[in-house]
Design a protein around this motif. Sequence first.
Motif, PDB file in Angstrom:
ATOM      1  N   SER A 279      72.301 -26.395  35.862  1.00  0.00           N
ATOM      2  CA  SER A 279      72.664 -24.936  36.011  1.00  0.00           C
ATOM      3  C   SER A 279      71.621 -24.077  36.900  1.00  0.00           C
ATOM      4  CB  SER A 279      72.963 -24.817  33.917  1.00  0.00           C
ATOM      5  OG  SER A 279      70.997 -25.107  33.904  1.00  0.00           O
ATOM      6  N   GLY A 280      72.379 -23.258  37.365  1.00  0.00           N
ATOM      7  CA  GLY A 280      71.215 -21.849  38.290  1.00  0.00           C
ATOM      8  C   GLY A 280      71.181 -20.690  37.820  1.00  0.00           C
ATOM      9  N   HIS A 281      69.782 -20.174  37.822  1.00  0.00           N
ATOM     10  CA  HIS A 281      69.969 -19.284  36.925  1.00  0.00           C
ATOM     11  C   HIS A 281      69.176 -17.855  37.977  1.00  0.00           C
ATOM     12  CE1 HIS A 281      70.255 -21.116  32.821  1.00  0.00           C
ATOM     13  NE2 HIS A 281      70.247 -22.528  33.400  1.00  0.00           N
ATOM     14  N   LEU A 282      68.831 -16.995  37.138  1.00  0.00           N
ATOM     15  CA  LEU A 282      68.365 -15.584  37.603  1.00  0.00           C
ATOM     16  C   LEU A 282      66.805 -15.528  37.668  1.00  0.00           C
ATOM     17  CD1 LEU A 282      70.489 -12.504  36.317  1.00  0.00           C
ATOM     18  CD2 LEU A 282      70.674 -13.537  38.350  1.00  0.00           C
ATOM     19  N   ASP A 283      65.644 -16.465  37.241  1.00  0.00           N
ATOM     20  CA  ASP A 283      65.200 -17.194  37.343  1.00  0.00           C
ATOM     21  C   ASP A 283      64.467 -17.516  38.130  1.00  0.00           C
ATOM     22  OD1 ASP A 283      65.400 -19.424  36.057  1.00  0.00           O
ATOM     23  OD2 ASP A 283      64.550 -19.427  34.182  1.00  0.00           O
ATOM     24  N   LYS A 284      65.252 -17.683  39.157  1.00  0.00           N
ATOM     25  CA  LYS A 284      64.938 -18.826  40.514  1.00  0.00           C
ATOM     26  C   LYS A 284      64.508 -20.256  40.151  1.00  0.00           C
ATOM     27  CE  LYS A 284      62.567 -14.821  42.287  1.00  0.00           C
ATOM     28  NZ  LYS A 284      60.945 -14.262  42.868  1.00  0.00           N
ATOM     29  N   LYS A 285      65.599 -20.498  39.345  1.00  0.00           N
ATOM     30  CA  LYS A 285      64.871 -21.970  38.769  1.00  0.00           C
ATOM     31  C   LYS A 285      66.386 -22.821  38.301  1.00  0.00           C
ATOM     32  CE  LYS A 285      60.651 -21.844  36.420  1.00  0.00           C
ATOM     33  NZ  LYS A 285      60.355 -21.837  34.947  1.00  0.00           N
ATOM     34  N   ILE A 286      66.581 -24.122  38.860  1.00  0.00           N
ATOM     35  CA  ILE A 286      67.660 -24.834  38.704  1.00  0.00           C
ATOM     36  C   ILE A 286      67.190 -26.268  37.545  1.00  0.00           C
ATOM     37  CG2 ILE A 286      68.807 -26.645  39.573  1.00  0.00           C
ATOM     38  CD1 ILE A 286      68.383 -25.380  42.414  1.00  0.00           C
ATOM     39  N   ARG A 287      68.059 -26.028  36.468  1.00  0.00           N
ATOM     40  CA  ARG A 287      67.801 -26.846  35.816  1.00  0.00           C
ATOM     41  C   ARG A 287      68.553 -28.008  34.980  1.00  0.00           C
ATOM     42  NH1 ARG A 287      66.418 -21.763  33.840  1.00  0.00           N
ATOM     43  NH2 ARG A 287      63.891 -21.371  32.993  1.00  0.00           N
ATOM     44  N   PHE A 288      67.984 -29.553  35.140  1.00  0.00           N
ATOM     45  CA  PHE A 288      68.716 -30.524  34.707  1.00  0.00           C
ATOM     46  C   PHE A 288      69.069 -30.774  32.978  1.00  0.00           C
ATOM     47  CE2 PHE A 288      67.311 -30.428  39.108  1.00  0.00           C
ATOM     48  CZ  PHE A 288      68.513 -31.447  39.799  1.00  0.00           C
ATOM     49  N   TRP A 289      70.124 -30.967  32.535  1.00  0.00           N
ATOM     50  CA  TRP A 289      70.123 -31.440  31.184  1.00  0.00           C
ATOM     51  C   TRP A 289      71.160 -32.576  30.584  1.00  0.00           C
ATOM     52  CZ3 TRP A 289      68.245 -26.688  28.301  1.00  0.00           C
ATOM     53  CH2 TRP A 289      68.728 -25.294  29.045  1.00  0.00           C
ATOM     54  N   ASP A 290      70.673 -32.565  29.245  1.00  0.00           N
ATOM     55  CA  ASP A 290      71.499 -33.358  28.899  1.00  0.00           C
ATOM     56  C   ASP A 290      71.632 -33.769  27.381  1.00  0.00           C
ATOM     57  OD1 ASP A 290      72.329 -36.281  26.954  1.00  0.00           O
ATOM     58  OD2 ASP A 290      71.059 -37.449  28.558  1.00  0.00           O
TER      59      ASP A 290
ATOM     60  N   GLN B  65      62.497 -19.979  46.003  1.00  0.00           N
ATOM     61  CA  GLN B  65      62.220 -18.675  45.954  1.00  0.00           C
ATOM     62  C   GLN B  65      62.969 -17.327  46.108  1.00  0.00           C
ATOM     63  OE1 GLN B  65      61.699 -21.187  48.409  1.00  0.00           O
ATOM     64  NE2 GLN B  65      59.728 -22.093  47.194  1.00  0.00           N
ATOM     65  N   GLY B  66      64.436 -17.598  44.765  1.00  0.00           N
ATOM     66  CA  GLY B  66      65.068 -16.009  44.909  1.00  0.00           C
ATOM     67  C   GLY B  66      65.730 -16.775  43.569  1.00  0.00           C
ATOM     68  N   LYS B  67      66.709 -16.182  43.372  1.00  0.00           N
ATOM     69  CA  LYS B  67      67.648 -16.392  42.518  1.00  0.00           C
ATOM     70  C   LYS B  67      69.297 -16.655  43.232  1.00  0.00           C
ATOM     71  CE  LYS B  67      68.905 -11.744  42.406  1.00  0.00           C
ATOM     72  NZ  LYS B  67      69.473  -9.691  41.796  1.00  0.00           N
ATOM     73  N   ILE B  68      69.655 -17.986  41.715  1.00  0.00           N
ATOM     74  CA  ILE B  68      70.100 -19.193  42.313  1.00  0.00           C
ATOM     75  C   ILE B  68      71.545 -18.096  41.870  1.00  0.00           C
ATOM     76  CG2 ILE B  68      71.401 -21.610  41.896  1.00  0.00           C
ATOM     77  CD1 ILE B  68      68.117 -21.045  42.715  1.00  0.00           C
TER      78      ILE B  68
ATOM     79  N   ALA C 145      73.086 -25.330  46.598  1.00  0.00           N
ATOM     80  CA  ALA C 145      71.782 -24.095  45.877  1.00  0.00           C
ATOM     81  C   ALA C 145      71.913 -22.763  47.422  1.00  0.00           C
ATOM     82  CB  ALA C 145      70.810 -24.636  45.412  1.00  0.00           C
ATOM     83  N   SER C 146      73.054 -21.744  46.509  1.00  0.00           N
ATOM     84  CA  SER C 146      72.904 -20.754  47.255  1.00  0.00           C
ATOM     85  C   SER C 146      71.321 -20.040  46.805  1.00  0.00           C
ATOM     86  CB  SER C 146      74.504 -19.917  47.468  1.00  0.00           C
ATOM     87  OG  SER C 146      74.273 -18.588  48.431  1.00  0.00           O
ATOM     88  N   ILE C 147      70.511 -18.991  48.010  1.00  0.00           N
ATOM     89  CA  ILE C 147      69.594 -18.562  47.001  1.00  0.00           C
ATOM     90  C   ILE C 147      69.616 -17.265  47.642  1.00  0.00           C
ATOM     91  CG2 ILE C 147      66.869 -18.256  47.061  1.00  0.00           C
ATOM     92  CD1 ILE C 147      68.586 -20.973  45.967  1.00  0.00           C
ATOM     93  N   ARG C 148      70.111 -15.970  46.847  1.00  0.00           N
ATOM     94  CA  ARG C 148      70.298 -14.986  47.305  1.00  0.00           C
ATOM     95  C   ARG C 148      69.299 -13.985  48.405  1.00  0.00           C
ATOM     96  NH1 ARG C 148      73.183  -9.630  44.286  1.00  0.00           N
ATOM     97  NH2 ARG C 148      73.634  -8.508  45.937  1.00  0.00           N
ATOM     98  N   ASP C 149      67.833 -13.861  47.342  1.00  0.00           N
ATOM     99  CA  ASP C 149      66.371 -13.382  47.799  1.00  0.00           C
ATOM    100  C   ASP C 149      66.283 -13.944  49.335  1.00  0.00           C
ATOM    101  OD1 ASP C 149      66.591 -12.367  45.714  1.00  0.00           O
ATOM    102  OD2 ASP C 149      65.429 -13.351  43.936  1.00  0.00           O
ATOM    103  N   GLU C 150      66.488 -14.914  49.341  1.00  0.00           N
ATOM    104  CA  GLU C 150      66.165 -15.456  50.938  1.00  0.00           C
ATOM    105  C   GLU C 150      66.656 -15.603  51.731  1.00  0.00           C
ATOM    106  OE1 GLU C 150      64.014 -20.033  50.348  1.00  0.00           O
ATOM    107  OE2 GLU C 150      62.554 -18.220  50.318  1.00  0.00           O
TER     108      GLU C 150
END
Length: 567
Positions: free
Chosen positions: A423-434, A447-450, A464-469
Amino acid sequence: MTVIDSLVRNEILNSLKERNKSESRPHYHIIKSHSKLAELNITLKQEINELKMDNQRLVQENLELRKSSGSGITTTTLSVDKYQLFEEKLLKAQEEVIDLQKRLVDQTQQVISLNKTLKEKDDELSTKEVKILELENKIETLKTINKELENKIAACEEQLKVWKDEKVEIELQYNCLLQKFNKAKEEYQQILNASLRFREEQIEKMNKFNELEAERIQLKLKEELLKAQTDFTHVNLNDNPMSAAASNQSLKMHAYSIPLVNKAVYKFDCNEGEVNAIKYHRNGKYFATGGGDRKIKLWELKDGKTEHIGSLIGSNASVASIDIDSENNLIAGTSFDFACRLWSMNDHRLRLSSGDVQPTHTLTGHTNKVLSGKFLGVMKVVTGSYDRTLKVWDLMQKACIKTLFAGSSCNDLVTLDSQSIISGHLDKKIRFWDIRMDPPQSEISLQGKITSLDISSNRNYLLASIRDENCLKMIDTRMNQVTETFCCEDYRPGFDWARAIFSPDMDHQFICAGSADGSVIIWNSASTKVEKVLKEHNASVISLAWHPQGHHLITCDAKKKSCNLGV
């Protein structure tokens, strides 16, 4: 003067009298002793003066006697006794004078001490008088304040009386409004029931329309089959089987050799308003789009053009994302109305169970808009929302079976298998889940919002697309590391959910994304260089989809326009 003023004055006077008594009582004996000593001092001074006068008189008499002693012995002899008597008196008087002087010194010292004490008491009394004056001034001030407060109390009592009258009037108005509200509530319930019935009727009508459309398509196909029966195709029976196999191999290689699109082959109007999502069916014959008109539209490719074959309705807000389960012929659409819905591609229906007023395949439980939804294994769906959670849904149970708390709004997600989610998030992090565990297995900070995520065909790379960068990052999912960065001056995502995608070949030869100025940029994934910049749109490009065979690309913008880009 009011009764209150006189009472206060008497109380202050009594307190001052009591204080005067209490303060003067310890010093009363000092003052009395001082008075006695002063009187005694005066008496002693008088006695000293008298003794001095007697002493002077005796001295004078002594001188006279001494003078007369020279005149005759007889007279001297006669005066000896008298002289001794006077001498004794004089000595006694001198002793008394000395004693009185000592007493005078002692009394004088006592008088000085008493004067000092009296001065201190006078100073203390002056201080008390100053304090009394200050207290009197304070009393006057308090009287003034008391009078003002009495006036305010009177005004408040008047205001309270007015408010009580107003309260009675407001209670009457409230009762009337409550009656109106209850009546309006009953009318609203009636209207809601009527609206639900109308909605069911509209859904049934749309389903009937879709059935008629399907029948029309079937009739058209039958006509084409009947027409095809009249045509004959010459088949050369002497063809070499090996040549046919070589031809099939050539076709297979062509299917995975992606050409570089360089022009708009066909343009058409898609959904009304912005087109937020587009998704191809695996067979490449159909694709679906969704956007601001709250519909998912189905399209068929024919002779290089698109034909609208149906609409899926039921969403109450803009459609945010689309996914297609080709095996079960299901379409999942997430929406800004906090829900995810599923339709059947066979009859284009959003089914209603008997007695239900809500669609059985409407998944509700999020508390904010749902921007992404993907099929997860067999008959499961995972959704990501702005409420900072991911939810896993079982379509057989029609219920949420798992909630993952991400801590940040989710813009997009992809699935690796039936258990793994990225998942990609507004806090600039990509998280991997099980989904078998609550916390994410790992995270990657950028370095930016996903704004979007896409997984390659071989499942080894994540885009991943980074909006801020204003750039794209390619991540190796086996090592969870960024391997490449793709930048371009023309690239600038226009929305927090603007998408970027891999080409469908196994080597993900190209990477494509849309920009806020309407540009479509294509990069070479190996060299990270820009291969092509196409400017076919006049509005921000939000979503795009490559044909499963890769021979053309469809892009959609924020003003309902779609372009079929090809060679």
